[in-house]
Every structure is written in structure tokens, then in C-alpha cells.
Design an enzyme around this catalytic site. Structure first.
Site, mmCIF file in Angstrom:
data_model
loop_
_atom_site.group_PDB
_atom_site.id
_atom_site.type_symbol
_atom_site.label_atom_id
_atom_site.label_comp_id
_atom_site.label_asym_id
_atom_site.label_seq_id
_atom_site.Cartn_x
_atom_site.Cartn_y
_atom_site.Cartn_z
ATOM 1 N N HIS B 685 84.819 123.616 -61.078
ATOM 2 C CA HIS B 685 83.220 123.460 -61.385
ATOM 3 C C HIS B 685 83.202 121.824 -61.887
ATOM 4 O O HIS B 685 81.965 121.292 -61.469
ATOM 5 C CB HIS B 685 82.893 124.362 -62.608
ATOM 6 C CG HIS B 685 81.576 124.123 -63.162
ATOM 7 N ND1 HIS B 685 81.255 123.407 -64.209
ATOM 8 C CD2 HIS B 685 80.333 124.772 -62.605
ATOM 9 C CE1 HIS B 685 79.916 123.254 -64.462
ATOM 10 N NE2 HIS B 685 79.189 124.307 -63.659
ATOM 11 N N ARG B 688 82.745 119.719 -58.855
ATOM 12 C CA ARG B 688 82.160 119.815 -57.924
ATOM 13 C C ARG B 688 80.565 119.380 -58.311
ATOM 14 O O ARG B 688 79.563 118.800 -57.531
ATOM 15 C CB ARG B 688 81.904 121.129 -57.380
ATOM 16 C CG ARG B 688 83.164 121.435 -56.412
ATOM 17 C CD ARG B 688 82.734 122.576 -55.431
ATOM 18 N NE ARG B 688 83.798 122.784 -54.664
ATOM 19 C CZ ARG B 688 84.957 123.803 -54.936
ATOM 20 N NH1 ARG B 688 84.511 124.535 -56.278
ATOM 21 N NH2 ARG B 688 85.679 124.193 -54.327
ATOM 22 N N TYR B 805 91.914 114.287 -34.276
ATOM 23 C CA TYR B 805 93.101 113.679 -33.440
ATOM 24 C C TYR B 805 92.743 113.551 -31.816
ATOM 25 O O TYR B 805 93.661 113.360 -31.139
ATOM 26 C CB TYR B 805 94.221 114.369 -33.734
ATOM 27 C CG TYR B 805 94.740 114.146 -35.079
ATOM 28 C CD1 TYR B 805 95.551 112.941 -35.275
ATOM 29 C CD2 TYR B 805 94.627 115.130 -36.098
ATOM 30 C CE1 TYR B 805 95.806 112.835 -36.519
ATOM 31 C CE2 TYR B 805 95.090 114.978 -37.260
ATOM 32 C CZ TYR B 805 95.738 113.665 -37.647
ATOM 33 O OH TYR B 805 96.195 113.367 -39.023
ATOM 34 N N GLY B 862 95.159 120.125 -44.906
ATOM 35 C CA GLY B 862 94.453 121.324 -43.967
ATOM 36 C C GLY B 862 95.405 122.254 -43.312
ATOM 37 O O GLY B 862 95.080 123.341 -43.419
#
Lengths: 231, 910
Positions: B685, B688, B805, B862
Site C-alpha cells: 500500500h 503503490r 527480447y 518475471g
């Protein structure tokens, strides 16, 4: 109401976000009232008679869901909820309680305004025409005749598919949770069979969307539900 | 009618407990190695040969056969069979000043073959080996899952040993208990007619030890051989019979029991008990009824030797193993107790052993007759008795125990004599006042007092002494044993008889009182211990309480060893005054085998300590180690039972303490998880909110007055984009933290794949603006159960990765197809440069990027997030290079059992 400026109530405790929301809305031509807590928000909702409420779910003095329930007891004003990501259950709770749409932080002015416009449009049309014919893309739905056409030709739908579509077209631009859809189409006893809705949504998409894998009308809100977009 | 019907329906249902027991038994049997015994009437019939032939057959079928120990006695045909089979080397065991070759059990356990040959099951191991007998070695082999072939001669069976000895005149001392023989999974009778055997003997094909040549010649007489063969055949037939019983018992579980037909077998102290139990088992099985076996312990039977009483306990255990309900009941009147038990449990058939005919009391009616008279409503079945020499021997030993009872320290005899003298002294002056009859009464009182004070022996002595004293001092002519009046002989006789009877009764009463008070002591000690244990919260407290109880109850020192999660025992819990030196090896053995070991048991009896496994309902918790100081206080049957209860109570307490710990740990874990979750959501929180403000404010820059220049708009747009990138970085970091902390709860729902693919494409549309996209989802993919939000994230990350990529304009394709092993494969592939060779796996690590110093954004979280999410779904993810060039990321999700859609169309409101 349609003559005067639409009144929007913004309930948000973070001043910078509030400021940005106000600026965006004013640029859109709305009259904006701001409050920073739930209590004041409830009072403002009563006194200002807003056409729309933008509500942050993470308020310091209470749960936004309670605010929605409270407000819904006496008003059907559209509510757009602002919330952080990864709190899907929170969003679903707010939507089930009666909120109409949500925005995930961070969001841009364009996103915000698109949602606001859609809700205001829906509110203005809801009172008026009472039309039973809906058209979007190549599809034409005539609720009066219980007939669906695709590019002018009769489109066969099963009874469930038809009920689902009818519910979607009458609730455009709002996020509909799985539970809401299940209750409306299958009845309250099936409120937990959420795979029904997913399967039938898939079938319906195949019939009405040009490319079901990239749908334009029946939009999935992952983990939350669906949104029907006519445009 | 209706309730009756209902009840029958209920009774007709199989008892789940019984079925569970049966399954457990089968599981245990399956895990245990099987024992096959090659059984013969005498040496030379070819058991070893038959065993080796069977083993060779197994070996040819591919079984892993190893010879543990085989005695070929130099026979050529037999030795020929050994070739080609693996032989375990024997170990050399030093005994006195010789070194003897012995079967190497540890070697066998380490080698762990599927099938091991161990000849001569009755063999006694060299002292100092782990077990005293080879059959115990075999039991351990079986319990560690090794199948065993072995051989036994009929004369080596414990119960037949005497009989064979009687027939042949040769007694063997190496025996196998019958239960081992009965528990063997298979018994093969190796049979040879006596004539053939004699023929083989003549040809020198039978191994004969050097010594006692003549005795052996005697042994191989035709009459003997016929008798032995008959015994072997009969014993095998008995076994086949019990197999039949077992088979029927297994099959009859599902059938309802008719309780009213149930059977009650009564066993006594005699040796026929096992026989009665076997008959009862057979009859019960044929009738398909439950059966009970009880032993009534009358005061008289309490005087039996401990050995005999252990024998009775063993018989009861045997009955329990065969499926009976058993009880050992205290009661002064055996018949009344039996009848009460039968009525209480609704048992209508009574099975009793036939009494031995008592030549000196021909009028005495049999036990069965007497019971029948008392309870005319019960059916009574008498089991035939077989007199074996063992029985007669047992009778003698019972007699001995009576003699034992007369035994008392010499002081007691002296004191009872002093009583006599005192009575005589007191009576002397009274002699003139009182009648002689009253004086006799005084003497009787002395007998009673002796009995009360010193027991039976001194009382009997007192009875005789008193008669003598009465005669000598009071019966005219006084001071002489001569008797003037013949009627005094009558007085003496009655006095003696009354004295003896009173002595007996009083001594019995005293004995019973002692037994009762001991029992009460035991119960109180147990009660106190369980009260203390119920308050214990730590293993140390339990160890201390057990130490205290062991000291008072058994006069022993105790220690407790606990097992950890991996079933390894740890050092004993230190207790003041506990057992000093515990052998971890033995305790581990006791723990692993769930069997007692050490002092007074079958295993490693040489150890000075007794190791008792602590069996709790869930699992064995550890081992109780006792150092007995007075062997008698641990060997008596009551004490054994007390020890069992003691161990059981300690085990249950340990388990309770364990679960207290588990509960506490769970609470702590839940608390820390809650803390972590609230911390993560607070951070997310706090991070963000400013980002959201940044994005929004950058956007609203264009709305300020006066309108900003084009350059200012560009800067605002860049600010916005950077803030969004920052946001995705924060998202990745937080997600990774959540996933790694296990804080993510999957919200799994059954759903079609198209939907999540569609929403992922929608979310990434702006990112992928410069690339072409293909979607290849075949119809008919099953519903999958996954968390839509997280799988969307996997797809988004893979798409973003592909965009990052590959050069603009490349084709990115999302596809799915049913994959191997009940999975569905979903892939994202591109026609870009592909992955650096050899890095296919590495790129899933955290902070790992395909190209090191590239301009591509991201910290390389990721793919790590993708892997964490897919793994949480029970799937796998991998990267590879496409054949035509380009990278391809594939993840698989399990199919599971999708819910049915039945009812989706019908149940709808119209």
C-alpha cells in the site's frame, strides 16, 4: 439532471490522488466534491446528491464495502471503486455489495474518464428510452421478441445462453461478478458453481464475438467477473 | 417387525473396524517377509535338497536368492545344487577358546536379498550372538521384509519333542516353538517312506554324527520311522486345518454374527489350554460365531509358579491372535464366574477340557457335569484330552508349588513353637480349673495365631506340636505320650484335623489379603503416576515421573529415549538417578521392531537393561529403558502387565506432550504468517499510493492552465511511463516475496483457458503494439483448475518477456494442447533470436536475465515468478529454443477431474 453539470463525489484519503482525480473530472466538465473519510463521504452523499461516487476502498476510518452497502440502501448512484492490485476478493466484495466498476491503482486519467463517462451514460439512459432492442457489432438483440440476430441472420442460442446475454446487454459497462451472474441466470442455489458461468461465457463468445480469444464485447476481468461493452 | 428389520440391516453391514483390522493385518503381512518351512519326519528325508531345488526354481524365475547357511553334510547331490547360487560368508564367533562359524544375520540384513535360505531352523546360536536361537534370527529377517526358506524335523517341534523322545529314546535340546511353525506362511512336507529311508541309510546317504552311533542305529528302526512319519503327517494336517480356519475367518468377516450362538472356551492351568483354544477356534469358525476365551484365577491358582502363569497368559494371547476375545477373571468360584460371564456376554455354548479321571475320588463329578447342573441352559462341549508327558510333568510342578507354600523362614517355625510353649505354660495352672476340652481350644487358638502370623508351614507344624504337647502335658497319664483313654485318640485326630483346616483357611485368607493389598498398591501407584503424568508438560517431567514410578513399582532405575521425526533415537533424557549407560543400538532395535529387547527377553538377553518400546496410538514414541535390580519384581506376570500399562501410559503422555508442542508451533507459525501478510500488504500500500499519485499527476499535467508546451507534455508522459515501470517492478518484488513466503493462497477455479488468454492479451495489448500476435487454442480443451489472476500474470510475464527480447515486428504466438501425463501444455513462443544456449534453465532463477548488459528493462524476476506460480499449481515450466528459431516457453498444468456441467441447462429457473 442532464442539463446541469454532473456531480461527482470523490472519497479518497490521499490528497495527491484526490487532486488528480478532481482535475481530470473537472476537465471533463463535472462538478466535484471531495472528502477524505467514510463518515464525511456518507454525509456528502446525502447532502450533495451526487450523480456518481468515486470511492477508495482503503479508507482509514472503515471498510469501503460497508459504505457501499449503506449507500445502496437508499441510492442507486453509480459507484466506481479505486483499489490496489492483488486484492481481488476485496474488489469482488465491493462489486457484490453494489459497486458498478473498479479501477486498479495506478491508473491514468484516460482510464478514469472512460469509466466515468460509461457510468454517466448508463445512468442517463437507464431512466429514459426503455428500449428492448440492443445492437452492438454485428449483433442485434430484441428482448421483446426473444430474438438474437447476427449480421441479419437468426442466431440460435440455448435458453441459458439467451438469459446470460439478456442480462449482459441490460447491464452494460459495469463489472458483473461471477456470483451476480450465477444468481441472475441460474438462480441463488447455483451461486457457487462458477465453472458454469465460465463455460457458458465461452460458448456465448464463440457465437457473438468475431475473435473469441480477443473478445471485444464480453471482457474478462480476471478473478473478478465480466464486463459487457457494447461499443 | 420394523425395528427388528432395521437391526438386521445394521448387523448385516460389515463392521468397519474388523475390515480395517484385516486390512492392517494384510498390510503387515505384505510388508513382512514370508517363511516357508520344509518339514520332514527325520534326518535324511531330503529337506535341504528339496529346499535348494525350490530355491533354484525361484532363482531361475529371476528372484534374488542368497544362501544364508546350508548344511549339506557332504552329500554330493545336495552340493551340486549349490553351484551358481550366491552364498553369504559365515561369521566367525569366538566362544570360550574356540572360534565357531555362525550364520551372519547382520550380513544378511545388509545384503537384503529377496529370498534367503537358512537351514536348520531349530539350531541354537553360539552364545554371544544377537539371538539365542536361529528361528529368532529368521523372525528378524522376516520383519525386515526378507523371504526365508528353512527346514525343520518333526522332533525339533517343541510340543512334539517329548513324544518323539518317548518313541525313539533320543531327546533333542534344540527346539522350535510351535507358534513359529504355525505362523510360517507355507509348510512343505518332505516325505519319504521308511523303507526308502532305510535304503538310503544303507547306501550311506544319510548324515550321521560320529557320536552315539549305537543310539542312532536305534533311532533308525522301522517302527520308529513309521511313528515319526505319522507324527509329521499329522502335524502338517493340523496346520492345513488351521489354514482352512484362517481362510474361512477371512472370508466370513462380512457376514453377520449371531451373538446368541457364541462360544465361550474356558481354560485352566493345565497344558491342554492351547488344545482347547484351537478346538474353540475351529468350532467358532465353522459356526461363524464370535468366541471368547477366559481363565478364572481362583485363590488356589494364584499359588501357581510364575512360569505356569506366564504360560496361561501366553495361551490367552494365542487365543487373541486367533480372533477370540479374552479375559482373565479373578473369582473364588470358577464355575459361578464362568456362568456369570457367559450370561453377561450372551454366550450359549461352553467349551471345557475334559477332567482327568481321579482314581482316588471316583465319586467326584466332572467339571462339565457340575457346570451343567448349575446352568442347565448352557450347551457344554467337552474337548478330548491328550495326556502328554509334558502334562504329567506339569502336574508335578504344580505339586511342588504346594510344597513351596509350606516353606517359611526358620524363625517363623521357631516362633510358632514358642507359641506352643506359651500356650502350654498358660494352660498348666488352668489345668485344674478347666475341662480338658477347653484346654484343647487354647491349643487350637495357637494354631490359628501361627497361621495368621507366619503362614501355612509354621501353622501346620504348630498343629502337630500342639497335639503332641496336649498329649504330653494334659492327657493322663501326664508327662508321657502314652494315652490312657482310647477316646483321646479321637480328640487328637479331631484336634489335628481342625488345626490343619483352620491353618489352611487362615493362611489362604491371609494370602488373599496380601494379594489384594499388593494389587491395590499397584493400582494406587498407577493412579498416582497417571495423575502426575496428566499434569506433565515436558518430556523431562515425564522422564522424572517414570523414574519415580519405576523405583517404587519395580525397584528399578528408568530412562526414556525419544525418537525424532526421522525415527532416530536420541540420548536418554537426563534424570537424576536414571540409568547411567544406555545402549543406543539395542534401544534403536527395540524401537524399530516395536518389540522388547535386552534383559529377560528373546533378543540380546545378555544386556543388563530392559528396553521397552513406547507404543502410542499414533506411532512409537521412544523407548523406556529399565535397569532391574530384583529380577523377580519384573518377571512375575502381574508385574509384566503392570510394566505394559506403565509403558503405555508413558507413551500416551509423550504423545500428548508432543501434540502440545505441535499446537504451540502451529500457533506461532500462524502468528508469524499473519504478521508477514500484514507487513507485505502495508508495504504494498505504502509503495503503490505515491506511484498512483505520480502516474495521475503526470497525466493531469496536460490539463493545467495555461496548456503546457509539446516538450512539457513529452516530459509528463515519460514521467508517467517511468512511474508505471517502477510500479511493475514493485509488483514483481512484492509478488516474489509473497510467493516465497507462501503467503499466496491460490483461488483455484475450474475455467476454460481461452478466458485467461484473452484477458492476458488485453492487459498486454499496449505493450505488444509493435509485435504481431497469433493465438492457437484448439477446441475441446478441458476445463482446468487454476487461479485466473496468477495464471494471467504468468502469461503476461511471458508475453512481456517475448516483447522485451525480440525485435519489433516479430511474431509472438500463444498456444495450448493436451500434453503428456494428464497435463495440458500452454506455450508462448516467438521467432526472435532465441535463448542463449545452455541457459534454458538458468533464466528461471531470480535476478537472471538473458543478455547481461542489455537495455532491456526489468530485474529478471518475471520468469522466477512464473515458475513459482506454476509450481504452486502443481505444474512445471521450461524454456527451449524452437526448431525454426526463436524461444519457446511451455508450462503445464494438471488436468484433474473437471466438475460436470450436468444440471447447468436443466435446473435453471424458467
Amino acid at each position: 439532471m442532464s442539463d446541469s453539470l454532473p456531480v461527482v463525489l470523490v472519497i479518497e484519503d490521499e490528497p495527491n490522488i484526490r487532486r488528480f482525480v478532481r482535475m481530470s473530472l473537472e476537465a471533463e466538465g463535472c462538478q466535484v466534491y471531495e472528502t477524505d473519510s467514510m463518515q464525511r463521504g456518507l454525509i456528502a452523499a446525502g447532502t450533495r446528491r451526487p450523480d456518481m461516487v468515486v470511492l477508495d476502498l482503503g479508507l482509514p476510518d472503515g471498510d469501503g464495502v460497508d459504505f457501499i452497502r449503506d449507500l445502496r440502501t437508499w441510492s442507486d448512484v453509480p459507484i466506481i471503486v479505486l483499489s490496489a492490485r492483488t486484492t481481488e476478493t476485496h474488489k469482488v466484495g465491493a462489486l457484490d455489495a453494489g459497486a458498478d466498476d473498479y479501477l486498479t491503482k495506478p491508473f491514468g486519467a484516460a482510464e478514469l474518464l472512460a469509466r466515468v463517462r460509461a457510468q454517466l451514460r448508463r445512468r442517463s439512459s437507464a431512466g429514459g428510452n426503455g428500449s428492448t432492442v440492443f445492437e452492438f457489432g454485428k449483433i442485434r438483440v430484441d428482448l421483446g421478441k426473444r430474438r438474437v440476430e447476427r449480421a441479419g441472420e437468426h442466431l440460435h442460442l440455448t435458453p441459458i445462453e439467451y438469459r446470460l446475454l439478456a442480462f449482459l446487454v441490460t447491464h452494460p459497462d459495469s463489472v458483473l461478478t461471477h456470483r451476480q451472474l450465477l444468481k441472475a441466470v441460474w438462480g441463488p442455489s447455483h451461486a457457487e458453481d462458477s465453472h458454469y458461468i465460465r463455460v457458458y461465457m465461452g460458448l456465448l463468445r464463440k457465437k457473438i464475438e468475431d475473435d473469441p480469444s480477443q473478445p471485444r464485447h464480453i471482457i474478462t476481468e480476471a478473478g473478478v467477473g465480466y464486463r459487457f461493452v457494447a461499443a | 417387525m420394523a425395528p427388528q428389520l432395521g437391526r438386521e440391516m445394521k448387523d448385516g453391514r460389515p463392521d468397519p473396524d474388523l475390515i480395517l483390522d484385516r486390512i492392517k493385518e494384510e498390510e503387515m503381512r505384505a510388508a513382512r517377509g514370508k517363511l516357508k518351512i520344509f518339514f520332514g519326519a527325520s534326518a535324511g528325508v531330503g529337506k535341504t535338497y528339496a529346499m535348494l531345488s525350490a530355491a533354484r526354481q525361484q532363482a531361475e524365475q529371476g528372484t534374488d536368492v542368497v544362501i544364508g547357511v546350508v548344511e549339506t553334510h557332504g552329500r554330493k547331490e545336495t552340493e551340486a545344487l549349490l553351484t551358481g547360487l550366491e552364498r553369504l560368508p559365515l561369521q566367525a564367533v569366538a566362544y570360550r577358546d574356540r572360534v565357531l562359524p555362525e550364520f551372519d544375520i547382520d550380513g544378511a540384513l545388509a545384503r537384503k536379498p529377496a529370498l534367503l535360505l537358512v537351514d536348520e531352523l531349530a539350531h541354537s546360536n553360539v552364545p554371544g550372538s544377537r539371538h539365542a536361537k536361529r528361528w529368532q534370527d529368521v523372525e528378524e529377517l522376516q520383519s525386515s521384509g526378507i523371504d526365508v526358506y528353512s527346514t525343520v524335523n518333526v522332533q525339533h517341534l517343541e510340543t512334539l519333542n517329548d513324544v518323539v523322545g518317548g518313541i525313539t529314546g533320543i531327546r533333542v535340546w534344540e527346539t522350535v516353538p510351535d507358534h513359529v511353525f504355525d505362523a510360517a506362511d507355507e509348510v512343505v512336507l518332505v516325505d519319504l517312506t521308511p523303507d526308502e529311508l532305510l535304503q538310503r541309510l544303507k547306501e550311506g546317504k544319510v548324515y550321521l554324527p560320529q557320536q552315539a552311533e549305537r543310539a542312532i542305529q536305534n533311532f533308525f528302526r522301522k517302527g520308529n520311522l513309521i511313528a515319526l512319519r505319522e507324527l509329521a503327517l499329522r502335524r502338517t494336517a493340523d496346520r492345513v486345518d488351521s489354514e482352512m480356519i484362517q481362510y474361512r475367518r477371512d472370508r466370513s468377516v462380512t457376514r453377520a454374527w449371531h451373538t446368541s450362538e457364541s462360544l465361550l472356551a474356558c481354560i485352566g492351568p493345565g497344558d491342554g489350554s492351547d488344545r482347547i483354544i484351537r478346538s474353540a477356534a475351529r468350532i467358532a469358525t465353522k459356526l461363524d460365531v464370535p468366541w471368547h476365551v477366559i481363565y478364572v484365577e481362583t485363590p488356589k491358582l494364584r499359588h501357581l509358579s510364575d512360569q505356569r502363569r506366564l504360560q496361561i497368559l501366553k495361551s490367552l494371547k494365542l487365543a487373541q491372535e486367533m480372533g477370540a476375545e479374552t479375559a482373565s477373571l479373578p473369582g473364588s468360584d470358577a464355575m459361578a464366574t464362568i456362568i456369570d460371564y457367559a450370561r453377561d456376554h450372551n454366550l450359549s455354548k461352553l467349551l471345557v477340557g475334559r477332567d482327568r479321571a481321579q482314581a482316588w475320588r471316583p465319586w467326584k463329578r466332572s467339571f462339565a457335569d457340575r457346570v451343567g447342573k448349575l446352568a442347565p441352559d448352557l450347551d457344554i462341549i467337552q474337548v478330548a484330552r491328550v495326556d502328554t508327558p509334558a502334562d504329567r510333568r506339569q502336574e508335578e510342578s504344580t505339586g511342588e508349588s504346594l510344597l513351596d507354600r509350606l516353606h517359611a523362614p526358620w524363625q517363623s517355625f521357631a516362633m510358632s513353637s514358642v507359641f506352643c510353649a506359651l500356650v502350654t505354660l498358660i494352660a498348666m495352672p488352668l489345668h485344674t480349673v478347666f475341662d480338658r476340652a477347653n484346654i484343647a481350644m487354647l491349643f487350637l487358638m495357637a494354631v490359628v495365631l501361627s497361621a495368621v502370623r507366619y503362614g501355612l508351614g509354621p501353622a501346620v507344624a504348630a498343629a502337630f506340636l500342639n497335639v503332641a504337647a496336649f498329649d504330653f502335658f494334659f492327657v493322663p497319664p501326664r508327662f508321657s505320650f502314652a494315652v490312657g483313654d482310647v477316646q483321646y485318640l479321637m480328640t487328637f485326630a479331631v484336634m489335628l484335623a481342625v488345626g490343619l483346616v483352620t491353618a489352611k483357611l487362615t493362611a489362604d485368607l491371609k494370602f488373599q489379603a496380601r494379594v489384594a493389598s499388593r494389587r491395590e498398591q499397584r493400582v494406587r501407584a498407577l493412579y498416582e503416576m497417571s495423575r502426575d503424568l496428566s499434569g506433565a508438560l515436558m518430556p523431562e517431567q515425564i522422564a522424572e515421573i517414570s523414574q519415580r514410578f519405576a523405583a517404587t513399582g519395580f525397584g528399578a532405575r528408568a530412562a526414556i529415549m525419544l525418537a525424532d521425526e526421522r525415527d532416530r533415537l536420541h540420548e536418554a533424557i537426563p534424570v537424576p538417578g536414571g540409568v547411567p549407560a544406555v545402549d543406543v543400538g539395542i534401544s534403536q532395535w527395540a524401537f524399530d521392531h516395536s518389540a522388547e529387547a535386552g534383559w529377560g527377553t528373546d533378543t540380546l538377553a545378555g544386556s543388563p537393561l530392559l528396553y521397552v518400546p513406547l507404543k502410542a496410538p499414533m506411532r512409537t514414541r521412544g523407548v523406556l529403558v529399565l535397569e532391574p535390580k530384583h529380577s523377580r519384581r519384573l518377571l512375575a506376570p502381574e508385574q509384566r502387565r503392570l510394566l505394559d500399562t506403565f509403558a503405555r501410559l508413558v507413551a500416551i503422555s509423550l504423545e500428548r506432550v508432543h501434540y502440545v508442542d505441535v499446537a504451540r508451533a502451529t500457533t506461532v507459525q500462524m502468528e508469524s504468517e499473519r504478521l508477514r501478510n500484514s507487513l507485505l500488504s502495508a508495504i504494498s500500500h505504502d509503495l503503490r499510493t505515491p506511484l498512483a499519485a505520480l502516474v495521475g499527476l503526470a497525466d493531469s499535467m496536460s490539463m493545467t492552465q495555461p496548456p503546457p508546451t509539446g516538450e512539457q507534455c513529452d516530459i509528463a508522459a515519460s514521467m508517467r511511463d517511468e512511474a508505471l515501470r517502477m510500479n511493475s517492478l514493485v509488483n514483481n518484488l512484492l509478488d516474489m516475496a509473497r510467493l516465497q513466503a507462501g503467503a499466496v493462497k491460490l483461488n483455484r477455479q475450474w475455467q476454460p483457458l481461452e478466458e485467461v488468454v484473452g484477458s492476458a492479451i488485453k492487459a498486454m495489448r499496449s505493450t505488444m503494439a509493435g509485435h504481431r500476435l497469433g493465438v492457437n487454442l484448439p477446441d475441446g480443451l478441458p476445463l482446468l483448475e487454476f487461479d485466473a489472476v496468477l495464471v494471467e500474470r504468468v502469461l503476461c510475464n511471458l508475453l512481456e518477456n517475448a516483447v522485451t527480447y525480440t525485435p519489433a515486428g516479430s511474431l509472438i504466438e500463444i498456444g495450448a494442447a493436451p500434453g503428456a501425463r494428464d497435463q495440458v501444455d500452454i506455450w508462448v513462443e516467438d521467432d526472435g533470436p532465441g535463448l542463449p544456449a545452455g541457459k534454458e534453465e538458468l533464466i528461471f532463477s531470480k535476478f537472471e536475465r538473458g543478455q547481461k548488459e542489455s537495455a532491456a528493462s526489468g530485474v529478471g524476476l518475471g520468469l522466477a515468478i512464473c515458475r513459482a506460480i506454476v509450481t504452486a499449481h502443481g505444474g512445471t515450466i521450461r524454456a527451449e529454443n524452437r526448431r525454426g528459431g526463436g524461444a519457446r516457453f511451455v508450462f503445464s498444468l494438471p488436468r484433474g477431474q473437471p466438475p460436470s456441467l450436468a444440471g447447468a441447462e436443466e435446473d435453471s429457473p424458467q
